[in-house]
Design a protein around this motif. Structure first.
Motif, short mmCIF file in Angstrom:
data_model
loop_
_atom_site.label_atom_id
_atom_site.label_comp_id
_atom_site.label_asym_id
_atom_site.label_seq_id
_atom_site.Cartn_x
_atom_site.Cartn_y
_atom_site.Cartn_z
N VAL A 1 18.81 -12.28 3.19
CA VAL A 1 20.07 -13.02 3.30
C VAL A 1 20.31 -13.73 1.97
O VAL A 1 19.40 -14.38 1.44
CB VAL A 1 20.03 -14.04 4.45
N VAL A 2 21.52 -13.60 1.43
CA VAL A 2 21.88 -14.23 0.16
C VAL A 2 22.94 -15.29 0.42
O VAL A 2 23.91 -15.05 1.16
CB VAL A 2 22.43 -13.18 -0.84
N VAL A 3 22.78 -16.46 -0.21
CA VAL A 3 23.72 -17.56 -0.04
C VAL A 3 24.18 -18.04 -1.42
O VAL A 3 23.37 -18.18 -2.34
CB VAL A 3 23.08 -18.75 0.72
N ASP A 4 25.48 -18.29 -1.55
CA ASP A 4 26.02 -18.77 -2.82
C ASP A 4 27.30 -19.56 -2.56
O ASP A 4 28.07 -19.24 -1.64
CB ASP A 4 26.33 -17.59 -3.75
N ARG A 5 27.55 -20.57 -3.40
CA ARG A 5 28.72 -21.41 -3.21
C ARG A 5 30.01 -20.73 -3.66
O ARG A 5 31.10 -21.11 -3.23
CB ARG A 5 28.55 -22.71 -3.98
N GLU A 6 29.91 -19.75 -4.55
CA GLU A 6 31.10 -19.07 -5.04
C GLU A 6 31.62 -18.06 -4.01
O GLU A 6 30.91 -17.65 -3.10
CB GLU A 6 30.81 -18.36 -6.35
N SER A 7 32.87 -17.64 -4.19
CA SER A 7 33.51 -16.76 -3.22
C SER A 7 33.02 -15.32 -3.30
O SER A 7 33.33 -14.51 -2.42
CB SER A 7 35.03 -16.80 -3.41
N GLY A 8 32.29 -14.98 -4.36
CA GLY A 8 31.77 -13.63 -4.53
C GLY A 8 30.65 -13.62 -5.54
O GLY A 8 30.35 -14.64 -6.17
N PRO A 9 30.02 -12.45 -5.73
CA PRO A 9 28.91 -12.37 -6.68
C PRO A 9 29.36 -12.51 -8.13
O PRO A 9 30.49 -12.17 -8.50
CB PRO A 9 28.35 -10.96 -6.44
N ALA A 10 28.46 -13.03 -8.96
CA ALA A 10 28.61 -13.05 -10.43
C ALA A 10 29.86 -13.76 -10.91
O ALA A 10 30.54 -13.30 -11.83
CB ALA A 10 28.59 -11.62 -10.97
N LEU A 11 30.17 -14.91 -10.32
CA LEU A 11 31.37 -15.64 -10.73
C LEU A 11 31.07 -16.84 -11.61
O LEU A 11 31.98 -17.58 -11.99
CB LEU A 11 32.16 -16.09 -9.49
N GLU A 12 29.80 -17.04 -11.97
CA GLU A 12 29.47 -18.13 -12.89
C GLU A 12 28.87 -17.54 -14.16
O GLU A 12 29.55 -16.85 -14.91
CB GLU A 12 28.56 -19.15 -12.21
N THR A 13 27.61 -17.77 -14.45
CA THR A 13 27.03 -17.36 -15.73
C THR A 13 27.03 -15.84 -15.93
O THR A 13 27.08 -15.36 -17.06
CB THR A 13 25.60 -17.91 -15.85
N SER A 14 27.00 -15.08 -14.86
CA SER A 14 26.99 -13.62 -14.98
C SER A 14 28.39 -13.02 -15.18
O SER A 14 28.52 -11.81 -15.35
CB SER A 14 26.38 -12.99 -13.71
N PHE A 15 29.42 -13.83 -15.18
CA PHE A 15 30.79 -13.32 -15.13
C PHE A 15 31.23 -12.63 -16.41
O PHE A 15 31.77 -11.52 -16.39
CB PHE A 15 31.75 -14.46 -14.80
N ALA A 16 31.05 -13.27 -17.55
CA ALA A 16 31.59 -12.71 -18.80
C ALA A 16 30.61 -12.91 -19.95
O ALA A 16 30.96 -13.37 -21.02
CB ALA A 16 32.94 -13.35 -19.14
N ASN A 17 29.34 -12.55 -19.69
CA ASN A 17 28.34 -12.70 -20.76
C ASN A 17 28.53 -11.63 -21.83
O ASN A 17 29.46 -10.82 -21.76
CB ASN A 17 26.92 -12.68 -20.19
N ALA A 18 27.65 -11.61 -22.82
CA ALA A 18 27.86 -10.77 -24.00
C ALA A 18 27.79 -9.27 -23.72
O ALA A 18 28.21 -8.47 -24.55
CB ALA A 18 26.86 -11.14 -25.09
N GLY A 19 27.25 -8.87 -22.57
CA GLY A 19 27.26 -7.47 -22.20
C GLY A 19 26.08 -6.66 -22.71
O GLY A 19 26.05 -5.44 -22.54
N GLN A 20 25.10 -7.31 -23.32
CA GLN A 20 23.96 -6.58 -23.88
C GLN A 20 22.85 -6.39 -22.84
O GLN A 20 22.56 -7.28 -22.05
CB GLN A 20 23.31 -7.36 -25.02
N VAL A 21 22.23 -5.23 -22.90
CA VAL A 21 20.93 -5.02 -22.27
C VAL A 21 20.01 -4.69 -23.43
O VAL A 21 19.84 -3.54 -23.81
CB VAL A 21 20.98 -3.88 -21.24
N SER A 22 19.45 -5.73 -24.02
CA SER A 22 18.79 -5.61 -25.32
C SER A 22 17.34 -6.05 -25.29
O SER A 22 17.00 -7.16 -25.73
CB SER A 22 19.55 -6.45 -26.36
N PRO A 23 16.44 -5.22 -24.77
CA PRO A 23 15.02 -5.59 -24.75
C PRO A 23 14.47 -5.87 -26.14
O PRO A 23 13.70 -6.81 -26.35
CB PRO A 23 14.34 -4.36 -24.13
#
Length: 428
Positions: free
Chosen positions: A27-49
């Motif tokens: 079960v997942v709980v979050d205050r936002e109305s949907g997934p990835a609406l805070e820090t994950s929303f518009a990050n730099a887009g890199q998958v850079s190991p």
């Protein structure tokens, strides 16, 4: 087991996915109305190991003093009477040695490389789409000093078996042809051919949909009031829809994780480091990036996401705020405009900020805590998207009693000892 995951950013959703795949009821709980609406929303887009590295580097103390005088500084500090900020800053400075930098970068690359492999496997198993590209990352150097200093990163990368190559200006243009139109000089770059790009928001929502189809329950728009403890064991959470009970609870609340665990006596060394981004429509594909270019001078990533350019970066210590100062936007526009002039519609770009949950040593905190039933998956800083799948798989294995596929002893909260101050024993 019934597992309650707090947070539906990229870390929370990937955690839920891997726990579900391991056979748990999630079960997942979050205050936002949907997934990835805070820090994950518009990050730099890199998958850079390969670019995984702590901000705490030997050169940072001196650079920070110079940056205070720059208009377009990559690091901004707004001092506050905040003991958490003071402790975190002092602890970060303690990690600014050559030995600690090598140690911290080594374990970050280890986790990030594993995460990239897990993402690749997930993509092949599910066909998940998120404007992804697999065309590497180019760290671009504007000064000879930056180029000369790259050896310390190359040494760590090669020790970890990560492919990399140091390029001259012509090699940089060959990798990223749009740089031929740049109106500023650059002296070379470090190319990491195995790095990827992708829209973290699209990925997180697509994975949440797949997880829901597999039986994961999402409660979005729900306030989390606190954790529930019975006889020394965490057994759930108090929420705006009532008590939610579970056999185990995973805190994946990013920068807000410390406040959630503090009432139970846990001191979590995570503090928000604010980042900014703009997203612009591509107007000339020949002048736009092919993949990701890291502008080392501004600490800004310029990434191709489908028909858009995402420009993200900088680090600001200013507490918990999401204000959007015009000067920070100017810095992002200065970076992309000088390297890829006329590549995107900067005037029409959207502008965003997010609070990255950063640890003083750069490595996230993953695994069990001293309190039975309570687990952490947080503190990924600027690398949440890069480390998400690997961190979630490690957490799921740990919670289920399986041996993780990589070394994890230095990823848990235990590495900090007693986090009573900036110089806690066992730190780093």
């Amino acid at each position: 087991m019934r597992v309650l995951v707090l947070g539906s950013g990229v870390i929370g959703v990937t955690t839920a996915w891997y726990l579900n795949q391991a056979g748990h009821e999630v079960v997942v709980v979050d205050r936002e109305s949907g997934p990835a609406l805070e820090t994950s929303f518009a990050n730099a887009g890199q998958v850079s190991p390969g670019y995984s590295a702590p901000w705490a580097a030997p050169s940072i103390p001196v650079k920070a003093m110079k940056w205070l005088l720059m208009r377009h500084a990559p690091l901004i500090i707004r001092p506050q009477l905040d003991m958490a900020m003071i402790r975190w800053t002092l602890a970060m400075l303690r990690n600014c040695t050559h030995a600690r930098y090598a140690l911290n970068k080594g374990r970050m690359v280890r986790l990030a490389e594993y995460s990239r492999d897990q993402l690749d496997l997930l993509r092949r198993q599910t066909g998940i789409a998120y404007d992804g590209r697999e065309q590497g990352t180019l760290q671009l150097f504007r000064t000879e000093k930056q180029l000369a200093d790259v050896h310390k990163d190359v040494d760590v990368l090669r020790a970890q078996g990560v492919p990399c190559e140091v390029l001259d200006p012509a090699g940089c243009i060959a990798a990223e042809p749009g740089l031929a139109a740049s109106d500023v000089p650059f002296v070379g770059g470090l190319r990491l051919p195995n790095d990827e790009t992708g829209d973290c928001f699209l990925f997180t929502n697509a994975l949440a949909k797949l997880a829901a189809q597999q039986g994961v329950v999402f409660h979005n728009g729900v306030q989390i009031h606190g954790l529930t403890e019975t006889n020394g064991r965490v057994v759930g959470a108090r929420t705006s829809i009532g008590a939610l009970l579970a056999d185990a609870v995973v805190v994946a609340l990013g920068s807000y994780s410390p406040q959630m665990v503090a009432p139970l006596g846990l001191k979590l060394p995570v503090y928000p480091v604010k980042g900014y981004s703009i997203t612009a429509r591509i107007t000339d594909a020949a002048r736009a990036p092919v993949s990701t270019v890291m502008d080392e001078s501004y600490k800004v990533a310029i990434t191709r996401l489908g028909d858009r350019i995402r420009v993200g970066g900088m680090a600001e210590l200013s507490g918990y705020n999401n204000s959007l100062p015009h000067l920070r936007r100017e810095t992002l526009e200065q970076s992309v405009g000088s390297l890829f002039p006329d590549g995107g519609d900067l005037k029409g770009a959207s502008y965003w900020s997010g609070l990255r949950p950063m640890t003083p040593d750069g490595t996230p905190v993953i695994g069990a805590t001293a309190l039975p039933g309570l687990y952490l998956n947080t503190g990924h800083g600027t690398l949440g998207w890069t480390m998400a799948c690997g961190s979630a798989r490690v957490l799921a294995d740990t919670l289920g009693g399986a041996k993780p596929e990589i070394e994890t002893h230095d990823l848990s909260l235990n590495r900090y000892g007693s986090w009573a101050g900036a110089f806690a024993p066992g730190f780093g």
